[in-house]
Design a protein around this motif. Sequence first.
Motif, PDB file in Angstrom:
ATOM      1  N   ASP A 111       0.855  -1.185   0.000  1.00 33.47           N
ATOM      2  CA  ASP A 111       0.000   0.000   0.000  1.00 33.47           C
ATOM      3  C   ASP A 111       0.895   1.240   0.000  1.00 33.47           C
ATOM      4  OD1 ASP A 111      -2.256   1.594   0.127  1.00 33.47           O
ATOM      5  OD2 ASP A 111      -3.038   0.696   1.965  1.00 33.47           O
ATOM      6  N   SER A 112       0.299   2.394  -0.164  1.00 32.11           N
ATOM      7  CA  SER A 112       1.052   3.644  -0.095  1.00 32.11           C
ATOM      8  C   SER A 112       0.145   4.736   0.432  1.00 32.11           C
ATOM      9  CB  SER A 112       1.610   4.026  -1.468  1.00 32.11           C
ATOM     10  OG  SER A 112       0.563   4.302  -2.366  1.00 32.11           O
ATOM     11  N   ALA A 113       0.779   5.794   0.953  1.00 33.62           N
ATOM     12  CA  ALA A 113       0.012   6.917   1.489  1.00 33.62           C
ATOM     13  C   ALA A 113       0.892   8.156   1.546  1.00 33.62           C
ATOM     14  CB  ALA A 113      -0.499   6.584   2.886  1.00 33.62           C
ATOM     15  N   LYS A 114       0.262   9.315   1.433  1.00 31.16           N
ATOM     16  CA  LYS A 114       0.943  10.572   1.734  1.00 31.16           C
ATOM     17  C   LYS A 114       0.869  10.742   3.244  1.00 31.16           C
ATOM     18  CE  LYS A 114       0.282  13.150  -2.498  1.00 31.16           C
ATOM     19  NZ  LYS A 114      -0.246  14.370  -3.120  1.00 31.16           N
ATOM     20  N   GLU A 115       1.989  11.073   3.849  1.00 33.55           N
ATOM     21  CA  GLU A 115       2.035  11.223   5.295  1.00 33.55           C
ATOM     22  C   GLU A 115       2.855  12.452   5.666  1.00 33.55           C
ATOM     23  OE1 GLU A 115       1.748   7.025   7.394  1.00 33.55           O
ATOM     24  OE2 GLU A 115       3.558   7.135   6.158  1.00 33.55           O
ATOM     25  N   VAL A 116       2.872  12.737   6.941  1.00 32.03           N
ATOM     26  CA  VAL A 116       3.681  13.796   7.525  1.00 32.03           C
ATOM     27  C   VAL A 116       4.572  13.130   8.565  1.00 32.03           C
ATOM     28  CG1 VAL A 116       3.606  15.954   8.826  1.00 32.03           C
ATOM     29  CG2 VAL A 116       1.829  15.458   7.142  1.00 32.03           C
ATOM     30  N   LEU A 117       5.857  13.479   8.560  1.00 33.24           N
ATOM     31  CA  LEU A 117       6.818  12.872   9.475  1.00 33.24           C
ATOM     32  C   LEU A 117       7.141  13.812  10.624  1.00 33.24           C
ATOM     33  CD1 LEU A 117       8.889  10.599  10.153  1.00 33.24           C
ATOM     34  CD2 LEU A 117      10.515  11.845   8.697  1.00 33.24           C
ATOM     35  N   LEU A 118       7.057  13.299  11.839  1.00 36.82           N
ATOM     36  CA  LEU A 118       7.494  14.028  13.021  1.00 36.82           C
ATOM     37  C   LEU A 118       8.864  13.503  13.416  1.00 36.82           C
ATOM     38  CD1 LEU A 118       4.340  14.176  13.058  1.00 36.82           C
ATOM     39  CD2 LEU A 118       4.523  14.395  15.518  1.00 36.82           C
ATOM     40  N   ILE A 119       9.801  14.410  13.637  1.00 34.58           N
ATOM     41  CA  ILE A 119      11.134  14.065  14.130  1.00 34.58           C
ATOM     42  C   ILE A 119      11.226  14.684  15.519  1.00 34.58           C
ATOM     43  CG2 ILE A 119      13.612  14.187  13.737  1.00 34.58           C
ATOM     44  CD1 ILE A 119      12.945  14.741  10.750  1.00 34.58           C
ATOM     45  N   ILE A 120      11.193  13.830  16.528  1.00 38.55           N
ATOM     46  CA  ILE A 120      11.064  14.253  17.919  1.00 38.55           C
ATOM     47  C   ILE A 120      12.407  14.113  18.621  1.00 38.55           C
ATOM     48  CG2 ILE A 120       9.885  13.750  20.103  1.00 38.55           C
ATOM     49  CD1 ILE A 120       7.702  12.341  18.208  1.00 38.55           C
ATOM     50  N   LYS A 121      12.881  15.200  19.252  1.00 37.76           N
ATOM     51  CA  LYS A 121      14.120  15.139  20.029  1.00 37.76           C
ATOM     52  C   LYS A 121      13.769  15.069  21.502  1.00 37.76           C
ATOM     53  CE  LYS A 121      15.000  17.670  16.841  1.00 37.76           C
ATOM     54  NZ  LYS A 121      14.448  17.918  15.568  1.00 37.76           N
ATOM     55  N   SER A 122      14.328  14.036  22.177  1.00 40.78           N
ATOM     56  CA  SER A 122      13.974  13.814  23.570  1.00 40.78           C
ATOM     57  C   SER A 122      15.063  12.988  24.255  1.00 40.78           C
ATOM     58  CB  SER A 122      12.615  13.102  23.657  1.00 40.78           C
ATOM     59  OG  SER A 122      12.146  13.097  24.985  1.00 40.78           O
ATOM     60  N   LYS A 123      14.664  12.332  25.343  1.00 36.77           N
ATOM     61  CA  LYS A 123      15.566  11.446  26.088  1.00 36.77           C
ATOM     62  C   LYS A 123      14.915  10.075  26.219  1.00 36.77           C
ATOM     63  CE  LYS A 123      18.232  13.135  29.205  1.00 36.77           C
ATOM     64  NZ  LYS A 123      18.822  13.734  30.414  1.00 36.77           N
ATOM     65  N   LYS A 124      15.745   9.062  26.327  1.00 40.03           N
ATOM     66  CA  LYS A 124      15.239   7.693  26.426  1.00 40.03           C
ATOM     67  C   LYS A 124      14.307   7.513  27.620  1.00 40.03           C
ATOM     68  CE  LYS A 124      16.657   2.887  26.410  1.00 40.03           C
ATOM     69  NZ  LYS A 124      17.773   1.945  26.530  1.00 40.03           N
ATOM     70  N   SER A 125      14.568   8.231  28.683  1.00 34.52           N
ATOM     71  CA  SER A 125      13.723   8.125  29.886  1.00 34.52           C
ATOM     72  C   SER A 125      12.284   8.577  29.625  1.00 34.52           C
ATOM     73  CB  SER A 125      14.322   8.939  31.028  1.00 34.52           C
ATOM     74  OG  SER A 125      14.398  10.311  30.687  1.00 34.52           O
ATOM     75  N   LYS A 126      12.058   9.309  28.558  1.00 30.02           N
ATOM     76  CA  LYS A 126      10.716   9.798  28.212  1.00 30.02           C
ATOM     77  C   LYS A 126      10.009   8.917  27.178  1.00 30.02           C
ATOM     78  CE  LYS A 126      11.261  13.898  30.340  1.00 30.02           C
ATOM     79  NZ  LYS A 126      10.381  14.457  31.338  1.00 30.02           N
ATOM     80  N   LEU A 127      10.697   7.900  26.646  1.00 28.49           N
ATOM     81  CA  LEU A 127      10.161   7.144  25.512  1.00 28.49           C
ATOM     82  C   LEU A 127       8.832   6.461  25.814  1.00 28.49           C
ATOM     83  CD1 LEU A 127      10.403   6.233  22.603  1.00 28.49           C
ATOM     84  CD2 LEU A 127      11.826   4.330  23.378  1.00 28.49           C
ATOM     85  N   ASN A 128       8.708   5.783  26.940  1.00 28.07           N
ATOM     86  CA  ASN A 128       7.443   5.102  27.240  1.00 28.07           C
ATOM     87  C   ASN A 128       6.277   6.083  27.307  1.00 28.07           C
ATOM     88  OD1 ASN A 128       8.551   2.544  27.259  1.00 28.07           O
ATOM     89  ND2 ASN A 128       8.954   2.565  29.448  1.00 28.07           N
TER      90      ASN A 128
END
Length: 106
Positions: free
Chosen positions: A48-65
């Motif tokens: 399949d295919s789709a037009k999407e928008v990409l978020l590039i998030i800068k953070s810390k591993k402790s915040k991942l969950n």
Amino acid sequence: MYIVVFVTAANLKEARKLSNGLIQAKLAACVNIVSNIKSIFFWQGKIDSAKEVLLIIKSKKSKLNAIIKQVKSSHSYEVPEIIALPIVAGEKKYLRWIDESLRKRI
């Protein structure tokens, strides 16, 4: 450990909503929104295919969950892309800014 998290969204409105929520919750120091992404993927037994928008998030591993939980709670996709990569090095002042941006204000 500092991380970059990639999340795709269905459209710009959803991307902005997700980004604002992550920043307000102090889960991300910065979110870049990259429009007009063309994704090709395998889904439900077919290509399949789709037009999407990409978020590039800068953070810390402790915040991942918490990032995962927040994104899943307001994302339109059944299975949203949420992948994290380590930042192996960076400019010290920028990394310090990430730390400062993620601190809760009293």
